[in-house]
Write a protein that holds these residues in place. Sequence first.
Motif, short mmCIF file in Angstrom:
data_model
loop_
_atom_site.label_atom_id
_atom_site.label_comp_id
_atom_site.label_asym_id
_atom_site.label_seq_id
_atom_site.Cartn_x
_atom_site.Cartn_y
_atom_site.Cartn_z
N ARG A 308 4.01 -5.33 -1.84
CA ARG A 308 5.38 -4.80 -1.90
C ARG A 308 6.00 -4.69 -0.50
O ARG A 308 7.19 -4.44 -0.36
CB ARG A 308 5.37 -3.43 -2.60
CG ARG A 308 6.75 -2.98 -3.06
CD ARG A 308 6.67 -1.75 -3.91
NE ARG A 308 8.00 -1.41 -4.45
CZ ARG A 308 8.24 -0.35 -5.20
NH1 ARG A 308 7.26 0.49 -5.54
NH2 ARG A 308 9.45 -0.12 -5.65
N GLY A 309 5.20 -4.87 0.54
CA GLY A 309 5.72 -4.84 1.90
C GLY A 309 5.55 -3.52 2.61
O GLY A 309 6.12 -3.32 3.70
N VAL A 310 4.76 -2.62 2.04
CA VAL A 310 4.49 -1.34 2.70
C VAL A 310 3.45 -1.57 3.78
O VAL A 310 2.35 -2.07 3.51
CB VAL A 310 4.01 -0.30 1.68
CG1 VAL A 310 3.65 1.01 2.39
CG2 VAL A 310 5.08 -0.06 0.63
N THR A 311 3.79 -1.21 5.00
CA THR A 311 2.90 -1.47 6.14
C THR A 311 2.37 -0.21 6.80
O THR A 311 1.58 -0.30 7.75
CB THR A 311 3.64 -2.31 7.20
OG1 THR A 311 4.81 -1.61 7.63
CG2 THR A 311 4.05 -3.66 6.64
N GLY A 312 2.76 0.95 6.37
CA GLY A 312 2.29 2.17 7.00
C GLY A 312 2.59 3.38 6.15
O GLY A 312 3.30 3.31 5.14
N THR A 313 2.01 4.49 6.57
CA THR A 313 2.23 5.75 5.86
C THR A 313 2.71 6.80 6.87
O THR A 313 2.32 6.75 8.05
CB THR A 313 0.93 6.24 5.21
OG1 THR A 313 -0.09 6.36 6.20
CG2 THR A 313 0.48 5.27 4.12
#
Length: 350
Positions: A308-313
């Motif tokens: 989904r393109g989530v690269t960090g938190t």
Amino acid sequence: MPPSAHVVEPSQDFGELMSTASRKSRKNRSGGKRGGNPAGMPAGARAPSRPHGSAAQNPGPAQDDTGRDDTGQDEAQDDTRRPAGNDVSRNRDDSRRESVRLEKSQRGGRRREKVAQARAAEAARARRRQRVIVGSVVVAVLAVAALIGVAVQSNRTESAPVVLPVTATGTDNGITVGRADAPVTVDFYEDFQCPVCEELETALGPGIQQMIGDGRIKAVYHMMSFLGPESVRAANAAAAAAQEGKFKEYHDILYANQPREHSSGYQNGTLTEFGASVGLTSPAFIDAVRDGTYNGYVAKVEDDASRRGVTGTPTVLVNGRQLAPRSLTPQGFTAAVAAAAGTPAPAATG
């Protein structure tokens, strides 16, 4: 016959006598001139003086002793000048030899300079080749590492069965908390070991819980595990709590007791103790925490988030739109939820 008379012998020729007399006369004349005594002058007699300035004061080549001394001096001067000429010649030879030596030295210097330049160029080419080789090796290592990471991720997903908690009904099987018909869906991507996620929970937690209770939002939690085994164990335990219907309570207590990152925290014994503090004491929960029942599910959540393109938190999406970091404040979050619901944001207090 008188004694002074000269008698001619009959055997002598008259011509021979005349020739002999002539030679004697010439000899006497020349002898007188060489000795400085005129012919016929008695011994010891002085020649008459001549007037001053006469031709006699300009002696010829063969003159008296003074003239001969001058000639000797001239020859001595010539002898003195000859060594000087030899010195000049030697100096010219020395100069030529020095010039040749300097020219050879200069040529040698130029050759050495060219050799040094060639060596420097070769060293530069060697360094460039080394950088290219090192860069290629680094790229190859990174590529291999990426492939290994993908392979490990795939193996992790395939090796562990994917068991979905009953409340994993949100986007990409995220754990849903709140009313299904809430007008706004908020997706939270978090890691229980992430210190920034804990700060966000501390800042927004009370407001989020109020909005869930009011039915204004539906929260969907995607528990990430990229920080290592501690994150995997905590996410597995949270999924087990969701299966028991107590995800939000367990979620909050994990953040309230977050250990330092990569400090071997969130061990299974500690995780079951946290569960007991919120009423999770069933054997199903304890077995799930100990056996890693939801590890396959945890890996799937990680994979889905990456796609989904989530690269960090932390990452927060309100109705599918990602909030900028400056909006991750109580006022910014409230305004974003109000805008998504089509209602004005409430006035800020305090």
